[in-house]
Enzyme design. Structure first.
Site, short mmCIF file in Angstrom:
data_model
loop_
_atom_site.label_atom_id
_atom_site.label_comp_id
_atom_site.label_asym_id
_atom_site.label_seq_id
_atom_site.Cartn_x
_atom_site.Cartn_y
_atom_site.Cartn_z
N ASP A 278 95.81 18.33 14.80
CA ASP A 278 96.90 19.08 15.41
C ASP A 278 98.13 19.00 14.51
O ASP A 278 98.46 17.95 13.96
CB ASP A 278 97.22 18.53 16.80
CG ASP A 278 98.04 19.50 17.63
OD1 ASP A 278 97.52 20.02 18.64
OD2 ASP A 278 99.21 19.75 17.27
N ASN B 249 94.06 22.17 28.14
CA ASN B 249 95.08 22.85 28.92
C ASN B 249 94.59 24.27 29.20
O ASN B 249 94.13 24.96 28.29
CB ASN B 249 96.40 22.90 28.14
CG ASN B 249 96.99 21.53 27.94
OD1 ASN B 249 96.99 20.71 28.85
ND2 ASN B 249 97.48 21.25 26.74
N GLY C 273 100.39 24.75 30.35
CA GLY C 273 101.07 24.84 29.06
C GLY C 273 100.16 25.27 27.93
O GLY C 273 100.44 24.97 26.76
N HIS D 20 90.21 25.21 23.40
CA HIS D 20 90.28 24.04 22.53
C HIS D 20 90.38 22.78 23.38
O HIS D 20 91.00 22.76 24.43
CB HIS D 20 91.48 24.11 21.57
CG HIS D 20 92.80 24.42 22.23
ND1 HIS D 20 93.13 25.68 22.65
CD2 HIS D 20 93.86 23.63 22.52
CE1 HIS D 20 94.34 25.66 23.18
NE2 HIS D 20 94.81 24.42 23.12
P1 AMP Z 1 97.77 24.01 23.91
O1 AMP Z 1 99.18 23.80 24.36
O2 AMP Z 1 96.78 23.22 24.72
O3 AMP Z 1 97.42 25.48 23.83
O4 AMP Z 1 97.67 23.39 22.47
C1 AMP Z 1 97.85 24.12 21.30
C2 AMP Z 1 97.95 23.10 20.21
O5 AMP Z 1 97.75 23.76 18.97
C3 AMP Z 1 99.31 22.40 20.13
O6 AMP Z 1 99.11 21.00 20.26
C4 AMP Z 1 99.83 22.78 18.74
O7 AMP Z 1 100.53 21.73 18.11
C5 AMP Z 1 98.54 23.11 18.00
N1 AMP Z 1 98.68 24.03 16.89
C6 AMP Z 1 99.31 25.22 16.86
N2 AMP Z 1 99.21 25.79 15.66
C7 AMP Z 1 98.47 24.94 14.89
C8 AMP Z 1 98.00 24.97 13.55
N3 AMP Z 1 98.28 25.98 12.72
N4 AMP Z 1 97.29 23.92 13.09
C9 AMP Z 1 97.00 22.88 13.92
N5 AMP Z 1 97.40 22.81 15.20
C10 AMP Z 1 98.13 23.82 15.68
#
Ligand code: AMP
Length: 114
Positions: free
Chosen positions: A31, A87, A93, A100
């Site tokens: 992440d 999530n 959120g 994922h």
């Molecule tokens: P969610 O809030 O469950 O949709 O989590 C999305 C996650 O994706 C968050 O923890 C972000 O920090 C992560 N994220 C967003 N863009 C990237 C990226 N380019 N590479 C790695 N993680 C990412």
């Protein structure tokens, strides 16, 4: 054509990510904003928007994703445990509409989450 999600762009190697596991069905990468010393995202390569979009037909794929978790956890030496979180939707959120699972570990995690 709807815009690709950021995770689809990672699958397609259009943007970089620190990939820690990959097979024909899934991809795991660190992440970009870690919430714990270990924070990995595990995604299916097939596009499913969220937990709420999972159907019975996806059961083998979802089972495979969960079966991969111990391999990733072992790579980071998470012998004291870890948390797996998905999530789903606005109230949880969810930011990226590509299913994922977060794998969080490397510190004592509090419960309940906020
Ligand atoms: P969610 O809030 O469950 O949709 O989590 C999305 C996650 O994706 C968050 O923890 C972000 O920090 C992560 N994220 C967003 N863009 C990237 C990226 N380019 N590479 C790695 N993680 C990412």
């Amino acid at each position: 054509m709807p815009e690709k999600t950021i995770f689809k762009r990672i699958i397609d190697r259009e943007i970089p990510a620190k990939i820690v596991f990959e097979d024909e069905q899934c991809l795991a990468f660190e992440d970009i904003h870690p919430e714990a010393p270990v924070h990995v995202l595990l995604i299916p390569k097939r596009e499913i928007a969220s937990v709420d979009a999972i159907t019975e037909a996806d059961a083998p794929l979802i089972g495979h994703l969960l079966a991969v978790m111990p391999t990733i956890a072992a790579k980071y030496g998470l012998t004291d445990g870890y948390r797996v979180v998905a999530n789903c939707g606005r109230d949880a959120g969810q930011e990226v509409m590509h299913l994922h699972f977060h794998l969080l570990g490397g510190r004592r995690l509090t419960w309940p989450p906020g």
